[in-house]
Design a protein around this motif. Structure first.
Motif, short mmCIF file in Angstrom:
data_model
loop_
_atom_site.label_atom_id
_atom_site.label_comp_id
_atom_site.label_asym_id
_atom_site.label_seq_id
_atom_site.Cartn_x
_atom_site.Cartn_y
_atom_site.Cartn_z
N ILE A 1 0.98 -1.26 -0.34
CA ILE A 1 0.17 0.02 0.09
C ILE A 1 0.65 1.39 -0.45
CG2 ILE A 1 -1.98 1.34 1.20
CD1 ILE A 1 -2.74 -0.98 2.61
N LEU A 2 0.67 2.20 -1.12
CA LEU A 2 1.18 3.80 -0.79
C LEU A 2 0.53 3.31 0.36
CD1 LEU A 2 3.11 4.96 -2.48
CD2 LEU A 2 0.54 6.23 -3.52
N VAL A 3 1.70 4.64 1.15
CA VAL A 3 1.83 5.64 2.32
C VAL A 3 2.52 6.22 2.59
CG1 VAL A 3 0.50 3.24 4.24
CG2 VAL A 3 3.39 3.79 3.82
N SER A 4 1.33 7.40 2.96
CA SER A 4 2.79 8.51 3.90
C SER A 4 3.57 8.02 5.04
CB SER A 4 1.80 10.10 3.61
OG SER A 4 1.42 9.76 2.85
N ASN B 1 -13.63 4.74 5.34
CA ASN B 1 -13.20 6.46 4.91
C ASN B 1 -11.76 6.56 5.31
OD1 ASN B 1 -14.57 8.63 3.77
ND2 ASN B 1 -13.41 10.21 4.94
N SER B 2 -11.33 7.59 4.65
CA SER B 2 -9.58 7.21 4.79
C SER B 2 -8.62 8.39 5.48
CB SER B 2 -9.03 8.44 2.99
OG SER B 2 -10.08 9.78 3.09
N VAL B 3 -9.68 8.88 5.96
CA VAL B 3 -10.25 9.67 7.24
C VAL B 3 -10.79 9.55 7.98
CG1 VAL B 3 -9.08 11.94 8.64
CG2 VAL B 3 -8.07 11.43 6.46
N VAL B 4 -10.27 9.50 9.61
CA VAL B 4 -12.20 9.34 10.45
C VAL B 4 -10.91 10.26 11.85
CG1 VAL B 4 -12.75 8.28 11.98
CG2 VAL B 4 -12.88 7.18 9.70
N ASN B 5 -11.86 11.34 12.12
CA ASN B 5 -11.53 12.26 13.01
C ASN B 5 -11.78 11.73 14.67
OD1 ASN B 5 -10.45 13.84 11.32
ND2 ASN B 5 -10.77 15.52 11.58
N TYR B 6 -11.24 12.28 15.21
CA TYR B 6 -12.35 12.02 16.79
C TYR B 6 -12.38 12.90 17.36
CZ TYR B 6 -11.77 6.46 16.05
OH TYR B 6 -12.31 5.49 14.92
N PRO B 7 -12.75 14.09 17.67
CA PRO B 7 -12.59 15.08 18.21
C PRO B 7 -13.05 15.40 19.60
CG PRO B 7 -14.49 14.73 16.37
CD PRO B 7 -13.96 13.90 17.25
N GLY B 8 -13.37 14.37 19.90
CA GLY B 8 -13.69 14.00 21.50
C GLY B 8 -12.55 13.83 22.21
N GLN B 9 -12.67 13.70 24.17
CA GLN B 9 -11.96 13.01 24.70
C GLN B 9 -11.37 11.69 24.74
OE1 GLN B 9 -14.11 16.45 27.44
NE2 GLN B 9 -11.51 17.05 27.82
N GLU B 10 -12.77 11.37 24.77
CA GLU B 10 -12.56 10.12 24.68
C GLU B 10 -11.10 9.10 24.28
OE1 GLU B 10 -14.69 11.04 22.64
OE2 GLU B 10 -14.83 10.13 20.80
N VAL B 11 -9.94 9.43 23.19
CA VAL B 11 -9.24 8.90 22.50
C VAL B 11 -7.77 10.06 22.80
CG1 VAL B 11 -10.23 6.87 21.75
CG2 VAL B 11 -10.04 9.51 20.32
N ASP B 12 -6.82 9.49 22.86
CA ASP B 12 -5.58 10.95 22.60
C ASP B 12 -5.48 11.40 21.27
OD1 ASP B 12 -5.68 11.37 25.79
OD2 ASP B 12 -4.39 9.89 25.63
N PHE B 13 -6.01 10.30 20.25
CA PHE B 13 -5.27 10.85 19.45
C PHE B 13 -6.47 11.75 18.47
CE2 PHE B 13 -6.65 6.46 19.33
CZ PHE B 13 -7.90 6.31 18.49
N THR B 14 -5.31 12.54 17.37
CA THR B 14 -6.97 12.85 16.57
C THR B 14 -7.52 12.54 15.47
OG1 THR B 14 -4.89 14.04 15.34
CG2 THR B 14 -5.56 15.17 17.10
N ARG B 15 -6.95 11.42 15.06
CA ARG B 15 -7.66 10.91 13.76
C ARG B 15 -6.95 9.56 13.12
NH1 ARG B 15 -5.70 16.45 9.84
NH2 ARG B 15 -3.70 16.26 10.26
N ILE B 16 -7.30 8.75 12.65
CA ILE B 16 -6.75 8.25 11.95
C ILE B 16 -7.42 7.16 9.93
CG2 ILE B 16 -7.07 4.93 11.96
CD1 ILE B 16 -8.65 5.16 14.80
N VAL B 17 -5.93 7.16 9.44
CA VAL B 17 -6.10 7.40 8.36
C VAL B 17 -5.47 6.05 7.75
CG1 VAL B 17 -4.46 8.38 6.66
CG2 VAL B 17 -4.83 9.52 8.31
N GLU B 18 -6.62 5.87 6.85
CA GLU B 18 -6.18 4.21 6.32
C GLU B 18 -6.06 4.50 5.36
OE1 GLU B 18 -9.57 1.64 6.05
OE2 GLU B 18 -8.35 0.14 6.42
N TYR B 19 -5.10 3.96 4.95
CA TYR B 19 -4.22 4.72 3.15
C TYR B 19 -4.63 4.28 1.81
CZ TYR B 19 -1.42 8.16 5.85
OH TYR B 19 -0.63 9.05 6.19
#
Ligand code: UDP
Length: 381
Positions: free
Chosen positions: A51-54, A271-289
């Protein structure tokens, strides 16, 4: 001492653009790159799942600038790609930018026209004109409920600052829509390079007048390179001066911890990018390339983004305090003869990719106006 005309520090967008332009003028260009690869933060590669990933986060090209669009098309083919982002909010999945669907899904509304959406926003928004910071910017557009659910905590995770502590422009990067349009960007040209960004940079730098030295930190070798006409520096502006004189105030940057997981399943998310705008997780988003360009593989690779203050600087932090510190560095930078600071880190500006190309192309045109004229005349003759 080596014989070169143009010395460029960094092989990202700004460095590669200036290298390519100067090489085309017949100048001998040397590019020094600290990392073991070209393409700066656009660097991508095919990973073990095919998979092409950045390496440094997803890069979505979008522009309204015809000159920039024409320029990037010289170095490879691009396919149309309209980026979309969804966000997980209150166990629901909604579109970001905020649009009619976002409001209907989160608040069980039944909005179906632009007028109804405008009314909903008017009822909810708190007017701040002009908005003095990121919080006012969001309240002015969508009001406090959406601010809390989609912007406040995401921003804190991303910047370790609340929106009130950031310049309004940071939060104004994302539009708010009164229709169903769920595209992340509105620009005329939205595209990704076929085969990835690294190939574009390879093509830009593939010129007999250009030499690229990887794994070479300019500050370790600078005494060897002094006989140049011009130096273009694309690294963090304060790093340039740290080695000369200690300015007491350090500029803030944000970095990202990319946590990669390889999964033995076809897809992880829709979706390629899923944002997590809440406090329940520490990461901002998950990217599936693999979503980018609809890549096929039995496996998938996902990357969780945790923004941190230590590590390689990716983002300048746009607020008044940093701007004032930057102005002091800028004064020093402007006073240097034949040394130019260019790009996101050297100008301490939250540039998009197309702005970085434009900035470098404009600087070249400004510095070489006379030579370009002679060059054009010579070509005609
Ligand atoms: N933002 C937010 N919630 C989101 C997405 C973005 O609050 O779901 C805010 C956040 O402050 C972020 C800014 O909008 O830093 C700009 O987002 P963008 O996606 O442009 O950031 P980048 O892709 O450059 O990291």
């Amino acid at each position: 001492m080596k014989s070169i005309d143009i010395l460029i520090i960094g092989a990202g967008i700004s460095g590669a653009t200036l290298a390519e332009r100067y090489a085309s003028l017949g100048k001998k260009v040397l590019v020094l790159e600290k990392r073991d690869h070209i393409a700066g933060n656009c660097y991508d590669f095919i990973n073990e799942n095919g998979i092409l990933v950045s390496k440094y986060g997803a890069h979505l090209f979008h522009t309204n600038d015809e000159d920039v669009w024409e320029y990037v098309n010289r170095f490879g083919s691009w396919y149309p790609w309209e980026h979309k982002v969804v966000a997980r909010v209150d166990d629901k999945t909604v579109s970001i930018p905020v649009n009619i669907t976002t409001v209907n899904t989160l608040f069980d509304e039944n909005i179906s026209t632009e007028e109804e959406m405008k009314n909903w926003l008017d009822k909810n928004r708190v007017v701040y004109e002009p908005a003095k910071n990121g919080e006012e910017a969001v309240l002015n557009r969508v009001g406090p409920v959406l601010y809390e659910k989609m912007f406040k905590h995401y921003t804190k995770k991303q910047w370790d600052k609340y929106p009130a502590e950031l310049h309004a422009s940071v939060l104004e990067r994302i539009p708010v829509r009164t229709n169903y349009d769920d595209r992340y960007f509105s620009d005329k040209h939205q595209a990704l390079p076929k085969g990835g960004y690294t190939k574009i940079f390879e093509k830009m730098l593939d010129h007999p007048n250009i030499t690229v030295l990887l794994n070479t930190d300019y500050f370790d070798v600078k005494d060897q390179y002094s006989g140049y006409e011009k130096l273009f520096y694309t690294g963090p502006v304060d790093r340039f001066f740290e080695f000369k004189e200690q300015l007491t105030e350090k500029l803030e940057y944000r970095s990202i911890n990319f946590i990669t997981e390889h999964l033995d399943q076809e897809y992880y998310q829709e979706n390629s990018v899923v944002n997590y705008p809440g406090q329940e997780v520490d990461f901002t988003r998950i990217v599936e390339y693999k979503h980018f360009g609809d890549q096929k593989s039995d496996k998938t690779t996902i990357v969780k983004e945790f923004t941190v203050d230590q590590g390689e600087p990716y983002y300048p932090v746009p607020n008044e305090k940093n701007q004032l510190i930057y102005e002091k560095y800028k004064e020093k930078a402007d006073a240097l003869k034949d040394v130019y600071f260019v790009g996101r880190l050297a100008n301490y500006k939250y540039f998009n990719m197309d702005q970085a190309f434009k900035n470098a192309l404009d600087l070249f045109a400004e510095l070489e106006a006379e030579n370009l004229q002679e060059y054009e005349t010579a070509k005609v003759i």
